[in-house]
Enzyme design. Structure first.
Site, PDB file in Angstrom:
ATOM      1  N   SER A  92       0.831  -1.200   0.000  1.00 47.00           N
ATOM      2  CA  SER A  92       0.000   0.000   0.000  1.00 47.00           C
ATOM      3  C   SER A  92       0.865   1.249   0.000  1.00 47.00           C
ATOM      4  CB  SER A  92      -0.934   0.001   1.205  1.00 47.00           C
ATOM      5  OG  SER A  92      -0.198   0.126   2.391  1.00 47.00           O
TER       6      SER A  92
ATOM      7  N   ARG B 224       0.329   3.577  -3.229  1.00 47.00           N
ATOM      8  CA  ARG B 224      -0.299   4.870  -2.967  1.00 47.00           C
ATOM      9  C   ARG B 224       0.506   5.994  -3.617  1.00 47.00           C
ATOM     10  NH1 ARG B 224       0.087   4.905   2.196  1.00 47.00           N
ATOM     11  NH2 ARG B 224      -1.934   3.974   2.593  1.00 47.00           N
TER      12      ARG B 224
ATOM     13  N   ASN C  26      -0.784   7.997  -7.077  1.00 46.43           N
ATOM     14  CA  ASN C  26      -1.055   9.426  -7.018  1.00 46.43           C
ATOM     15  C   ASN C  26      -0.218  10.205  -8.010  1.00 46.43           C
ATOM     16  OD1 ASN C  26      -2.941  10.570  -4.859  1.00 46.43           O
ATOM     17  ND2 ASN C  26      -1.981   8.843  -3.838  1.00 46.43           N
TER      18      ASN C  26
END
Lengths: 280, 67
Positions: A203, A207, A211
């Site tokens: 994660s 992440r 992004n």
């Protein structure tokens, strides 16, 4: 070729070209994608190392010219960042480990700088690279999954190392065996804890990558507004639109890159803090 | 070592913890179902178990913090 271009292949090609890394080693000769284990994304390595050296150099310069009585503006800025990070570590991190604060500071600065490459106009660096005969150049290292995964795996190894160091090998095994349901559901505990532990680096990496990749893509799409407009009246409408959108996304993205660097840093501290507590 | 820490940013880890536990439960249940050909019993059971486990874990984490 012509069929591709007539069906909007130009814009697709433009985006794909911008999202292709400069690959060396075991690469696909047509798509330039990595095609084996020993494929090197030279642009990612180059830019990230350059930024790391920038941090080291600036830190060295500031450290050498420290002025305790009348700090300059730049020294104030650096001191502010250092104070901010060490404050976060103090608030979040239980126990004492002299490695954590420098690690957090490094992650914050490095990730932020790598993210900041997104702010440079999307065509500028590839254009300059093109002058030197380099046809693929992806400037933002954090839009390369290799960068983010490498960093999160390093954090993951540190988590395992400190878990074993603090809890002992037996204590670390116990964490897998008897959590969260006690000793009656050991197989369930093992699988659940395993997945939970593996979710941490995954994660963390995805992440940041997601992004920044999405942010870069939006920049490319905004850049296409003016690029694909027909010469003439359309330009008068499209170019201001592009400028406004670009400025808006730039300001918003400045928030995003700071937030992502901050989250990566905080989660690193939190995960390592969890590794440092006895009763997991 | 176990001094109470202010909750602050420790809460950032809670989201990942809870979700990954639920997901872990569902994954475990799914493969048990494939193995025993009993869809969807174990997926639901382990999914619920994951939720309970996640809440338990988060509770233990937060019980340590000084509110």
């Amino acid at each position: 070729m012509s069929a591709e271009q007539s069906s909007g292949g130009g814009t697709v090609e433009y985006i794909q070209h911008h999202l292709t890394n400069l690959c060396a080693g075991e690469c696909d000769p047509v798509t330039h994608a990595a095609n084996g284990f020993f494929a090197w994304h030279l642009d990612t390595i180059f830019v990230s190392l350059l930024l790391a050296l920038t941090i080291v150099f600036v830190g060295w310069r500031v450290g050498r010219n420290l002025n305790p009585n009348t700090p300059g503006r730049f020294q104030n800025l650096i001191e502010g960042i250092v104070e901010f990070v060490s404050g976060q570590v103090r608030d979040t991190f239980p126990g004492h480990n002299p490695l954590i604060a420098p690690l957090a500071l490094t992650i914050f600065l490095w990730v932020w700088l790598m993210n900041f490459m997104d702010m440079i106009p999307v065509d500028l660096l590839p254009l300059i690279a093109g002058w030197f005969g380099i046809h693929y150049f992806k400037a933002v290292p954090t839009t390369d999954l290799n960068t983010t995964l490498a960093m999160s795996l390093t954090v993951f190894l540190l988590i395992i190392f400190y878990s074993i160091k603090v809890k002992g090998p037996v204590g670390y095994l116990k964490m897998f065996l008897f959590h969260p349901f006690g000793k009656f559901l050991v197989p369930v505990n093992i699988v659940m804890t395993l997945i939970e532990e593996l979710a941490k680096p995954l994660s963390l990496a995805l992440r940041l990558f997601g992004n920044l990749f999405a942010g870069e893509l939006v920049f490319l799409l905004i850049a296409l507004i003016g690029g694909t407009a027909a010469i003439g009246v359309a330009m008068a409408l499209m170019l201001p639109l592009q400028a406004v959108l670009d400025l808006g996304w730039l300001i918003f993205h400045l928030l995003v890159i700071t937030l992502q660097a901050f989250i990566f840093m905080v989660l690193t501290i939190v995960y390592l803090g969890m590794a440092h507590t006895d009763d997991h | 070592m176990n001094k109470p820490v202010p909750p602050g940013l420790l809460l950032v880890g809670v989201g990942t913890m809870l979700t990954s536990m639920v997901v872990a439960g569902f994954v475990l249940g799914y493969f048990t179902d494939v193995w025993l050909d009993s869809s969807p019993i174990f997926m639901l059971v382990f999914g619920g178990l994951g939720l309970v486990g996640g809440i338990l874990k988060v509770y233990r984490l937060l019980a340590r913090t000084a509110w």
